[in-house]
Design an enzyme around this catalytic site. Structure first.
Site, PDB file in Angstrom:
ATOM      1  N   HIS A 153       0.839  -1.166   0.222  1.00  0.00           N
ATOM      2  CA  HIS A 153      -0.171   0.227  -0.042  1.00  0.00           C
ATOM      3  C   HIS A 153       0.308   1.489  -0.207  1.00  0.00           C
ATOM      4  O   HIS A 153       0.273   2.232  -0.167  1.00  0.00           O
ATOM      5  CB  HIS A 153      -1.411   0.416   1.247  1.00  0.00           C
ATOM      6  CG  HIS A 153      -2.317   0.550   1.010  1.00  0.00           C
ATOM      7  ND1 HIS A 153      -2.504   1.723   0.261  1.00  0.00           N
ATOM      8  CD2 HIS A 153      -3.712  -0.034   0.490  1.00  0.00           C
ATOM      9  CE1 HIS A 153      -4.231   1.670  -0.235  1.00  0.00           C
ATOM     10  NE2 HIS A 153      -4.840   0.738   0.599  1.00  0.00           N
ATOM     11  N   ASP A 162      -2.270   3.749  -3.939  1.00  0.00           N
ATOM     12  CA  ASP A 162      -3.770   3.186  -3.231  1.00  0.00           C
ATOM     13  C   ASP A 162      -4.725   2.666  -3.822  1.00  0.00           C
ATOM     14  O   ASP A 162      -4.260   1.650  -4.971  1.00  0.00           O
ATOM     15  CB  ASP A 162      -4.063   4.694  -2.999  1.00  0.00           C
ATOM     16  CG  ASP A 162      -4.675   5.507  -5.000  1.00  0.00           C
ATOM     17  OD1 ASP A 162      -4.855   4.419  -5.779  1.00  0.00           O
ATOM     18  OD2 ASP A 162      -5.070   6.565  -5.151  1.00  0.00           O
TER      19      ASP A 162
END
Length: 463
Positions: free
Chosen positions: A434, A438
């Site tokens: 992450h 995104d």
């Protein structure tokens, strides 16, 4: 006149510091040629055959099968005649402390604590191994008066007041030193009392358990007996985490500690992809593997979403997007999970990818993958459908940023063109770091892969 030369475990590259002896390929007394493999070892990366640089007669072997040796430890000694030495008149001239060589491959004596008379008798041997420095050495010789090694693990000697403590390698000694463990208090489980890494690790675990139990309240007399045994180490089969399995364990643990991962998934209709593959294979020529088509789809998706072909440099606090796609793929072997890497996968067509997958898979099965073929990946394709499962949330192959998972392809009811039909469905999942992107980017990548699986015609030109 024959000269005895010593051959040590060479530097195997990729930062490897030790290897485990899997199988000896020669016996004492065998005649060997230059560059003839003499031993098969397993490193944290792969199985490797080690060739001997000398021609002559093997006079001694160092290390039982299953023994871990550090780089630089003696493997064999070879008696080289003047005609077979290739003009070489001197060997290395040094071996680590305790590794004698001789024409007679007798088992090496180890000095043990004994009565004062025995200590006096062994005084010369004890003095010879007294210096604890890791670089201490003594010349290779063929005369009497030196201990000899044959099929025993080379040992790094730790000094103690009543004689040397036999330790398998400086790495084990360092492990004990860093954890404040006195090697003089250990009894080695190796040949002739040799202290192995497993002995040190077991002692450290026992000390940890003892420390926890000492901190607990004293058990009252009326406490059930079972309660007093709760702190004992659990019984069962202990399987050492070493070699390939140990390296995988370390890498997965590091990935879980460092990478904040997330997973998204989607069901896709793979009917058209399966039809396209059948048509390609019916046209003649080499058969195209399904994994190769999925890999080609992956590289096309990475070209659109390069964030997922990257790595994170935390020291510089930068995300590094990589120009080339070196595609790893998970392969299960008898020695554990390995991830061979297809170099420059983005520049290969489906036929080339199929051939490379087949070559690397066979090398993984036989344990002959080189360290270079197991490192340098930038993205991993995990076809866990071969195990008969639909989905998974895998651990990212550190230091990569993402992994595409592919489940089994099976017929299921599906709404196709407005009507219920039986179609070939597959579950796709993407586990991603992450930090590099995104959910929108990850979802876009996965959706593009699913679209290509459902409508592969758009990629046929580049396959």
């Amino acid at each position: 006149m024959a000269q005895v030369l010593e051959f040590r475990l060479p530097d195997l590259g990729e930062g490897l510091t030790e290897a485990e002896i899997v199988r000896w390929l020669v016996e004492v007394g065998d005649v060997v040629a230059v560059d003839q493999p003499v031993v098969e070892v397993e490193t944290a990366k792969a199985m490797v055959d080690i060739p001997c640089p000398y021609a002559g007669v093997v006079t001694a072997r160092f290390g039982e099968e299953g023994t871990e040796l550090p780089v630089g430890a003696p493997l064999v000694t070879v008696a080289v005649g003047a005609s077979a030495s290739g003009g070489e008149t001197e060997g290395s001239g040094n071996v680590l402390v305790g590794y004698g060589t001789s024409e007679a491959p007798a088992r090496r004596r180890r000095v043990r604590p004994a009565a004062p008379a025995a200590q006096t008798a062994n005084g010369a041997a004890a003095r010879e191994v007294t210096p604890p420095a890791e670089s201490v050495a003594r010349p290779v010789g063929t005369g009497a008066g030196h201990g000899h090694g044959h099929d025993t693990a080379p040992a790094d000697e730790e000094t103690r007041s009543d004689g040397p403590v036999p330790v398998i390698s400086p790495l084990v000694r360092r492990l004990a030193r860093e954890n404040g463990l006195d090697l003089r208090e250990l009894h080695g489980s190796g040949p002739d009392g040799l202290i192995l890494r497993a002995d040190v690790e077991y002692a450290l675990r026992a000390a940890e358990v003892h420390g926890r139990s000492a901190a607990q309240p004293t058990v009252e007399p009326h406490t059930p007996v079972a309660a007093t045994r709760s702190s004992a180490p659990p019984a069962g089969i202990r399987v050492p985490l070493k070699g390939v399995r140990g390296a995988v364990a370390d890498k997965l643990s590091r990935s879980r500690r460092e990478i904040p991962d997330a997973t998204c998934w989607v069901d896709a209709d793979a009917t058209e992809l399966m039809r396209a593959r059948a048509a390609m294979n019916a046209a003649g020529g080499p058969k195209i593997a399904l994994l190769a088509l999925l890999a080609r789809i992956c590289t096309a998706a990475l070209a659109r979403f390069p964030e997922l072909n990257s790595t994170v440099d935390m020291e510089a606090r930068e995300v590094v997007q990589l120009d080339q796609v070196h595609l790893g793929f998970a392969a299960q072997t008898e020695r554990g999970l390995v991830v061979p890497v297809v170099r420059d996968a983005h520049a290969r067509d489906a036929e080339s990818l199929t051939a490379e997958f087949a070559r690397l898979t066979e090398a993984a099965r036989t344990g002959t993958l080189t360290p270079a073929e197991l490192t340098g990946g930038t993205f991993t394709l995990n076809n866990y459908g071969v195990f008969g499962v639909d989905g998974s949330t895998p651990i990212i192959n550190h230091p990569e940023a993402a992994m595409l998972g592919v489940g089994r392809i099976i017929p299921k009811p599906w709404v196709h063109e407005g009507e219920l039909a039986i179609r070939q469905l597959v579950e796709l999942s993407l586990t991603f770091d992450h930090r590099v992107c995104d959910g929108g980017t990850a979802g876009g990548f996965l959706r593009y892969v699913a679209d290509c699986v459902e409508q592969p015609a758009v990629l046929l030109r580049t396959l």
